[in-house]
Structure formats: structure tokens, C-alpha cells
Write a protein that holds these residues in place. Structure first.
Motif, PDB file in Angstrom:
ATOM      1  N   THR A 148       0.825  -1.213   0.000  1.00 24.49           N
ATOM      2  CA  THR A 148       0.000   0.000   0.000  1.00 24.49           C
ATOM      3  C   THR A 148       0.857   1.259   0.000  1.00 24.49           C
ATOM      4  N   LYS A 149       2.029   1.191   0.597  1.00 23.22           N
ATOM      5  CA  LYS A 149       2.947   2.334   0.582  1.00 23.22           C
ATOM      6  C   LYS A 149       3.289   2.730  -0.856  1.00 23.22           C
ATOM      7  N   PHE A 150       3.329   1.749  -1.745  1.00 22.62           N
ATOM      8  CA  PHE A 150       3.657   1.992  -3.144  1.00 22.62           C
ATOM      9  C   PHE A 150       2.401   2.095  -4.016  1.00 22.62           C
ATOM     10  N   GLY A 151       1.232   2.126  -3.395  1.00 18.41           N
ATOM     11  CA  GLY A 151      -0.016   2.295  -4.136  1.00 18.41           C
ATOM     12  C   GLY A 151      -0.506   1.044  -4.833  1.00 18.41           C
ATOM     13  N   ALA A 152      -0.037  -0.114  -4.379  1.00 21.90           N
ATOM     14  CA  ALA A 152      -0.395  -1.373  -5.032  1.00 21.90           C
ATOM     15  C   ALA A 152      -1.206  -2.276  -4.108  1.00 21.90           C
ATOM     16  N   GLU A 153      -2.092  -3.025  -4.724  1.00 17.88           N
ATOM     17  CA  GLU A 153      -2.862  -4.065  -4.030  1.00 17.88           C
ATOM     18  C   GLU A 153      -2.471  -5.400  -4.643  1.00 17.88           C
ATOM     19  N   PRO A 154      -1.689  -6.230  -3.939  1.00 21.55           N
ATOM     20  CA  PRO A 154      -1.232  -7.486  -4.541  1.00 21.55           C
ATOM     21  C   PRO A 154      -2.377  -8.465  -4.762  1.00 21.55           C
ATOM     22  N   ARG A 155      -2.334  -9.117  -5.900  1.00 21.12           N
ATOM     23  CA  ARG A 155      -3.253 -10.207  -6.228  1.00 21.12           C
ATOM     24  C   ARG A 155      -2.388 -11.434  -6.449  1.00 21.12           C
ATOM     25  N   TRP A 156      -2.455 -12.339  -5.505  1.00 25.19           N
ATOM     26  CA  TRP A 156      -1.606 -13.519  -5.487  1.00 25.19           C
ATOM     27  C   TRP A 156      -2.216 -14.644  -6.318  1.00 25.19           C
ATOM     28  N   VAL A 157      -1.499 -15.771  -6.405  1.00 25.51           N
ATOM     29  CA  VAL A 157      -2.034 -16.972  -7.040  1.00 25.51           C
ATOM     30  C   VAL A 157      -3.339 -17.332  -6.337  1.00 25.51           C
TER      31      VAL A 157
END
Length: 161
Positions: free
Chosen positions: A51-60
Motif C-alpha cells: 500500500t505504501k507503493f499504491g499497489a494491491e497485490p493479487r496472489w495466485v
């Protein structure tokens, strides 16, 4: 059409082709090497503040159809292939480009190791959906690179060291 930049929470959904590190169970000491490799790959992403980098990870095993970005995409079943296909299909349906971030080799790779009898030593990132891939050699530590469009080639780029 405008590029998809963020989800409802304002973060950019990013496909990362490893299992969610938060969901990985404690490793059984007798686990098979394959399982150890999966856990080790996921663990590398545990400490990143997405979130610090503005991303929401979508994992396998997560929905990736709205992701405009893939990190280390995989073409192997159970290791992100289906998620990568959904990302590409989603981008195509929205008529948007997809950004693919991939690495070639690892820091401890032996540059002289022969990976194919048909070419020079190096590594390759395959993109079977596009009938091709990107190949090259690992750059030395501290190398500075730049990209340039190859004149008359359409959308092909060259990396200069």
C-alpha cells in the motif's frame, strides 16, 4: 480507452505470481523440496509494504482480471498461469496495455552455464500467448541500461548496456 489505474480502494491491483505469504502455513520440516520452493518464493514478498507503493497485490488463486500489471508472471499451472491469462484477457477486453515485470536469472546464476544448445548462455522470459519471449544475459552489478526502439521494427526494443 483510458488505462485502468486503480481499484475501488484507490490502489493499483498487481498480479504477483506467488502464493499469498500471509496464507502460507508454517513449513513442516519434512516437506518436499517443491513445497519448500513455493514457501521460499512467497516469503520474499512478505515484508513489502504494497500500500505504501499504491499497489494491491493479487496472489495466485485470486482474481487478476482487473490487474494492469504482472510481476514475475508464470506460464506454469498452479504457479500463476491461470491468473496471468486472466490479466491478459482483462487488459485485452478493456483495450489496455498490460505491464509485465519479469527478471531473468538470479544473482547467484553462473553466467557461463549453458541453458540451451541452440544459443548463447543467458536466460529467457517466455510469453507463449505471444509465441515468443525475451532473452538476454544477466547484466553485471552496477550496469546502467537504456531502452531504445529498433527503427522499422514496429514495437521492438533493444537494451543497451
Amino acid at each position: 480507452m483510458a488505462a485502468h489505474t486503480s481499484g475501488p480502494n484507490g490502489l493499483v491491483p498487481v498480479h504477483i505470481a506467488v502464493h499469498d505469504p500471509a496464507q502460507m502455513d508454517k513449513l513442516d520440516p519434512g516437506a518436499h523440496e517443491y513445497i519448500r520452493d513455493i514457501v521460499a518464493a512467497s516469503a520474499k514478498y512478505r515484508a513489502i509494504s504494497w500500500t505504501k507503493f499504491g499497489a494491491e497485490p493479487r496472489w495466485v488463486d485470486m482474481d487478476t482480471s482487473t490487474c494492469p500489471v504482472a510481476i514475475i508472471p508464470s506460464n506454469f499451472s498452479g504457479q500463476g498461469a491461470e491468473e496471468f491469462d486472466r490479466l491478459l484477457a482483462g487488459a485485452a477486453s478493456r483495450r489496455e496495455p498490460a505491464v509485465i515485470i519479469a527478471t531473468m536469472g538470479t544473482a547467484d546464476d553462473d553466467d557461463d552455464r549453458v541453458r540451451s544448445v541452440f544459443g548463447r548462455p543467458g536466460d529467457r522470459v517466455a510469453f507463449p500467448q505471444f509465441n515468443g519471449g525475451i532473452s538476454g544475459k544477466r547484466l553485471p552489478t552496477g550496469a546502467e541500461v537504456s531502452l531504445r526502439l529498433i527503427p522499422g521494427s514496429g514495437h521492438r526494443f533493444s537494451c543497451d548496456e
